[in-house]
Design a protein around this motif. Structure first.
Motif, PDB file in Angstrom:
ATOM      1  N   PHE A 112       1.218   5.688   7.559  1.00  0.00           N
ATOM      2  CA  PHE A 112       0.650   4.514   8.211  1.00  0.00           C
ATOM      3  C   PHE A 112       0.972   4.483   9.704  1.00  0.00           C
ATOM      4  CE2 PHE A 112       1.031   3.456   3.796  1.00  0.00           C
ATOM      5  CZ  PHE A 112      -0.055   2.653   3.522  1.00  0.00           C
ATOM      6  N   LEU A 115      -7.230   3.724  -1.299  1.00  0.00           N
ATOM      7  CA  LEU A 115      -6.742   2.361  -1.054  1.00  0.00           C
ATOM      8  C   LEU A 115      -7.886   1.362  -1.086  1.00  0.00           C
ATOM      9  CD1 LEU A 115      -4.130   3.044   1.782  1.00  0.00           C
ATOM     10  CD2 LEU A 115      -3.654   2.277  -0.549  1.00  0.00           C
ATOM     11  N   PHE A 175      13.078   8.251  -1.997  1.00  0.00           N
ATOM     12  CA  PHE A 175      11.921   7.527  -2.526  1.00  0.00           C
ATOM     13  C   PHE A 175      10.699   8.450  -2.596  1.00  0.00           C
ATOM     14  CE2 PHE A 175       8.108   4.961  -1.758  1.00  0.00           C
ATOM     15  CZ  PHE A 175       8.244   3.941  -2.681  1.00  0.00           C
ATOM     16  N   HIS A 233       9.025   9.778  -6.077  1.00  0.00           N
ATOM     17  CA  HIS A 233       7.654   9.351  -6.375  1.00  0.00           C
ATOM     18  C   HIS A 233       6.678  10.409  -5.894  1.00  0.00           C
ATOM     19  CE1 HIS A 233       9.058   5.543  -7.807  1.00  0.00           C
ATOM     20  NE2 HIS A 233       9.760   5.373  -6.711  1.00  0.00           N
ATOM     21  N   ARG A 258       9.211  11.582   4.539  1.00  0.00           N
ATOM     22  CA  ARG A 258       9.112  10.949   3.231  1.00  0.00           C
ATOM     23  C   ARG A 258       7.827  11.368   2.520  1.00  0.00           C
ATOM     24  NH1 ARG A 258       8.548   4.496   2.758  1.00  0.00           N
ATOM     25  NH2 ARG A 258       6.529   5.029   3.638  1.00  0.00           N
ATOM     26  N   ALA A 293      -2.277  13.553  -2.600  1.00  0.00           N
ATOM     27  CA  ALA A 293      -2.338  13.112  -1.207  1.00  0.00           C
ATOM     28  C   ALA A 293      -1.216  12.123  -0.904  1.00  0.00           C
ATOM     29  CB  ALA A 293      -3.687  12.450  -0.932  1.00  0.00           C
ATOM     30  N   ARG A 294      -0.743  12.154   0.340  1.00  0.00           N
ATOM     31  CA  ARG A 294       0.172  11.116   0.806  1.00  0.00           C
ATOM     32  C   ARG A 294      -0.319  10.614   2.150  1.00  0.00           C
ATOM     33  NH1 ARG A 294       1.152  10.892  -3.597  1.00  0.00           N
ATOM     34  NH2 ARG A 294       3.130  10.815  -4.726  1.00  0.00           N
ATOM     35  N   TYR A 295      -0.079   9.329   2.393  1.00  0.00           N
ATOM     36  CA  TYR A 295      -0.662   8.607   3.519  1.00  0.00           C
ATOM     37  C   TYR A 295       0.454   8.209   4.477  1.00  0.00           C
ATOM     38  CZ  TYR A 295      -4.043   5.161   5.424  1.00  0.00           C
ATOM     39  OH  TYR A 295      -4.906   4.438   6.203  1.00  0.00           O
ATOM     40  N   GLU A 317       0.829  -1.205   0.000  1.00  0.00           N
ATOM     41  CA  GLU A 317       0.000   0.000   0.000  1.00  0.00           C
ATOM     42  C   GLU A 317       0.864   1.257   0.000  1.00  0.00           C
ATOM     43  OE1 GLU A 317      -4.123  -1.657   1.961  1.00  0.00           O
ATOM     44  OE2 GLU A 317      -2.819  -0.421   3.202  1.00  0.00           O
ATOM     45  N   THR A 318       2.046   1.172   0.626  1.00  0.00           N
ATOM     46  CA  THR A 318       2.991   2.288   0.555  1.00  0.00           C
ATOM     47  C   THR A 318       3.341   2.561  -0.903  1.00  0.00           C
ATOM     48  OG1 THR A 318       3.894   1.740   2.715  1.00  0.00           O
ATOM     49  CG2 THR A 318       5.250   3.110   1.297  1.00  0.00           C
ATOM     50  N   ALA A 319       3.627   1.480  -1.644  1.00  0.00           N
ATOM     51  CA  ALA A 319       3.919   1.627  -3.071  1.00  0.00           C
ATOM     52  C   ALA A 319       2.732   2.251  -3.797  1.00  0.00           C
ATOM     53  CB  ALA A 319       4.265   0.271  -3.677  1.00  0.00           C
ATOM     54  N   GLN A 320       1.512   1.816  -3.422  1.00  0.00           N
ATOM     55  CA  GLN A 320       0.312   2.358  -4.075  1.00  0.00           C
ATOM     56  C   GLN A 320       0.141   3.853  -3.808  1.00  0.00           C
ATOM     57  OE1 GLN A 320      -3.461   0.303  -3.392  1.00  0.00           O
ATOM     58  NE2 GLN A 320      -2.323  -1.582  -3.131  1.00  0.00           N
ATOM     59  N   THR A 321       0.325   4.243  -2.518  1.00  0.00           N
ATOM     60  CA  THR A 321       0.076   5.646  -2.193  1.00  0.00           C
ATOM     61  C   THR A 321       1.136   6.563  -2.805  1.00  0.00           C
ATOM     62  OG1 THR A 321       1.213   5.400  -0.083  1.00  0.00           O
ATOM     63  CG2 THR A 321      -1.169   5.214  -0.041  1.00  0.00           C
ATOM     64  N   PHE A 322       2.314   6.013  -3.100  1.00  0.00           N
ATOM     65  CA  PHE A 322       3.319   6.811  -3.812  1.00  0.00           C
ATOM     66  C   PHE A 322       3.196   6.604  -5.324  1.00  0.00           C
ATOM     67  CE2 PHE A 322       5.158   7.218   0.374  1.00  0.00           C
ATOM     68  CZ  PHE A 322       5.675   8.504   0.354  1.00  0.00           C
ATOM     69  N   ARG A 323       2.127   5.916  -5.722  1.00  0.00           N
ATOM     70  CA  ARG A 323       1.762   5.764  -7.124  1.00  0.00           C
ATOM     71  C   ARG A 323       2.853   5.130  -7.971  1.00  0.00           C
ATOM     72  NH1 ARG A 323      -2.443   9.178  -8.740  1.00  0.00           N
ATOM     73  NH2 ARG A 323      -1.346   9.847 -10.612  1.00  0.00           N
ATOM     74  N   LEU A 324       3.455   4.059  -7.460  1.00  0.00           N
ATOM     75  CA  LEU A 324       4.463   3.350  -8.241  1.00  0.00           C
ATOM     76  C   LEU A 324       3.782   2.496  -9.314  1.00  0.00           C
ATOM     77  CD1 LEU A 324       6.175   4.107  -5.674  1.00  0.00           C
ATOM     78  CD2 LEU A 324       7.430   2.010  -6.090  1.00  0.00           C
ATOM     79  N   PRO A 371      -5.119   5.809  -5.520  1.00  0.00           N
ATOM     80  CA  PRO A 371      -4.458   6.852  -4.726  1.00  0.00           C
ATOM     81  C   PRO A 371      -4.249   8.147  -5.508  1.00  0.00           C
ATOM     82  CG  PRO A 371      -3.419   4.752  -4.345  1.00  0.00           C
ATOM     83  CD  PRO A 371      -4.424   4.527  -5.446  1.00  0.00           C
ATOM     84  N   SER A 394       6.220   0.291   6.953  1.00  0.00           N
ATOM     85  CA  SER A 394       5.985   1.156   5.800  1.00  0.00           C
ATOM     86  C   SER A 394       7.283   1.734   5.240  1.00  0.00           C
ATOM     87  CB  SER A 394       5.030   2.290   6.198  1.00  0.00           C
ATOM     88  OG  SER A 394       4.953   3.238   5.180  1.00  0.00           O
TER      89      SER A 394
END
Lengths: 287, 278
Positions: B100, B74, B119, B123, B172, B96-98, A183-190, B92, B106
């Motif tokens: 956790f 998500l 990173f 991104h 980050r 926005a950034r999430y 989900e980290t990858a998803q939220t950074f839109r990888l 996503p 994470s």
């Protein structure tokens, strides 16, 4: 500001600058190798003790069936310099290298993709499981029948026997990526490819290396077995030849050579693993 | 910077209504393992103004995390829509950034702290600010210094304490230059003293960056201390119970704030709502 910024490598270089005494800087590889042996001093002392006792015993009551370390060493030196031992070993190692050059990308690739894609898993799982549970030595006669006794046959045996630890471990590593990490990858839109390269592959790397080390060990076993069964060249053939001639010292010299090669491979690989998965020590607390 | 403070002041006083999040009847039902449909969140209608600091509180299972995950793209709502700006959330959103709750899962443990920020930078919209690697390193260092981690560039996350790891995760997220920061119980796994410091850190960041913050917590005092608005959710995914405005000006001080009669009155109200005694 800029002078406070150092890249990872530079900082590590700086850390191991020797103190102002006359100590010479030591390369990382050499320092790691040194630590590798230093941490195993007691084990090597035990090995040395066995050899010394064996030698002493053979001086008191010589038994030709178990010979003695000095005689075996003498034979080994003769076989290595003027005999066939190193030639046959080279043939075996070359075949192994050829096979691994194919097996590593194939095994890691298949296992990794099976772990990352449900479609590929569904496609390959039955085939992998059937082949994995068939002993490579059972398929050997088929290979000899169709591929003959040459390199092709040997590479094929290595592939069927040695590739599975890499598939299984790479698969386990690729599957292990946690939900939060995904989900980290998803939220950074990888993208899919970025996720594999930046998240899944580094996460799976420790598993992949374990698989490669197991494959390497298995390959050595197969190398000897192929030589024995096919019986035309290689270190297995060398051992069979020595046995059939009741040349016990030659046989033991050969066995010790294989053992030594196996140990060195494993040691080199452990050092490599340690280097690549340095970050893990901060997590597991393992030395 | 002036414009963002104005936006925040406007959000506080309700002077300008520029929505960043618009939720229209968005709800979520789950299919449980036994085949029954379980209500994750009853349909919710609400808007959040640009520059606001809004918290969601409620009992476990009230759907506060579900709501945040819907906004973060998500999860997909089973009814209604969510828009960020004018765009409908479908995956996503870029702006926005999430952050956790489980920072230790994470962060990327194989990357150094600096490379974790890299990173976020690459991104997101942060990378565009750097034209060379040296410049990028400088930006990373600035991001680390902002969260008080100037000397950790070459450390690994596993070498840091929990509070420090969550700072890395926040830095980050900020490195991607988001407009909207979504935080899911970010400080609940951190010790009490570090939590106070982190609360003040997130307030400072919110103000300096002109962000909109959506903050999920089960800690009512934390929610009141941080937010302009506290949205109380009914238990078992029952939707919005009450939308409470915290009309106490910033800067707020940890000790003074907790003695403020307005705070005490609000705490009584919200606590009563959550416990179901009011």
């Amino acid at each position: 500001m800029p002078d406070t910024i150092v890249t990872g490598t530079e900082a590590r270089e700086a850390e191991r600058k020797p103190p102002a005494s006359g100590i010479r800087p030591v390369g990382r590889a050499r320092r790691n190798a040194r630590r590798y042996f230093r941490s195993r001093v007691s084990g090597w002392t035990l090995v040395a003790l066995v050899v010394v006792l064996w030698e002493l015993y053979s001086n008191v009551d010589y038994d030709p069936t178990i010979s003695s370390p000095s005689r075996i060493a003498e034979t080994w030196w003769g076989e290595a310099t003027t005999g066939d031992l190193l030639n046959q070993l080279t043939i075996t190692l070359r075949t192994m290298a050829e096979a691994l050059a194919l097996a590593v990308p194939l095994g890691v690739g298949i296992g990794f993709l099976m772990g990352r894609s449900q479609v590929i898993w569904g496609l390959l799982e039955p085939l992998v499981e059937i082949l994995r549970l068939t002993p490579a030595t059972a398929i050997l006669p088929i290979y000899i029948l169709f591929l003959g006794l040459g390199d092709q046959m040997k590479v094929a045996v290595f592939l069927t026997g040695g590739i599975f630890p890499m598939i299984i471990n790479s698969y386990a590593g690729a599957r292990g990526v946690s939900k939060i990490l995904s989900e980290t990858a998803q939220t950074f839109r990888l993208s899919w490819l970025q996720t594999q390269r930046e998240i899944a592959l580094p996460f799976a790397m420790p598993y992949i290396l374990v698989g490669m080390r197991q494959s390497l060990g298995m390959s050595l076993v197969l190398a000897v077995v192929i030589g024995m069964l096919a019986g035309n060249d290689g270190i297995g053939y060398y051992l069979m030849f020595a046995q059939q001639n009741f040349n016990l010292r030659q046989l033991l010299a050969g066995v010790l050579t294989v053992a030594f090669v196996g140990y060195v491979f494993n040691a080199v690989f452990l050092l490599l693993e340690r280097r690549v998965t340095r970050w893990r020590r901060s997590q597991t607390g393992a030395a | 910077m002036t414009s963002t403070t104005e936006a925040q002041a406007a959000a506080l006083t309700g002077g300008v209504h520029q929505e960043i999040i618009t939720v229209e009847g968005a709800g979520k039902d789950y299919l449980a393992l036994d085949g029954n449909v379980v209500r994750g969140l009853s349909p919710v209608d609400l808007t959040i103004e640009r520059g606001a600091f809004v918290s969601l509180v409620g009992r476990s299972g009230c759907g506060k995390s579900t709501f945040l995950r819907l906004v973060a793209g998500l999860e997909k709502p089973t009814s209604g829509t969510i828009r960020i700006g004018t765009e409908r959330v479908d995956g996503p959103p870029d702006s926005a950034r999430y952050v956790f709750q489980n920072y230790n899962e994470s962060l990327l443990p194989w990357r150094t702290v600096g490379d974790n920020i890299r990173f976020g930078l690459r991104h997101g919209h942060g990378a565009a600010r750097a034209s060379s690697k040296a410049q990028e390193n400088e930006l990373i260092q600035e991001h680390l210094e902002e969260v008080g981690l100037g000397g950790t560039f070459n450390r690994y996350p596993g070498e840091l304490s929990g509070g420090m790891q969550q700072r890395v995760a926040i830095a980050r997220a900020l490195a991607a230059l988001p407009e909207l920061l979504l935080l899911d119980e970010p400080f609940s796994a951190v010790d009490a003293l570090s939590r106070s410091t982190l609360q003040d850190l997130i307030l400072r960041i919110w103000q300096e960056h002109g962000l909109t913050v959506l903050f999920v917590t089960h800690d009512i005092e934390e929610a009141l201390y941080l937010s302009q608005r506290v949205i109380v959710l009914r238990e078992k995914g029952g939707g919005v119970e009450r939308d409470v405005t915290v009309d106490i000006p910033y800067p707020r001080r940890q000790v003074d704030f907790r003695e403020d009669p307005r705070y005490l009155r609000l705490r009584r109200e919200v606590l009563g709502l959550v416990l179901g005694t009011e």
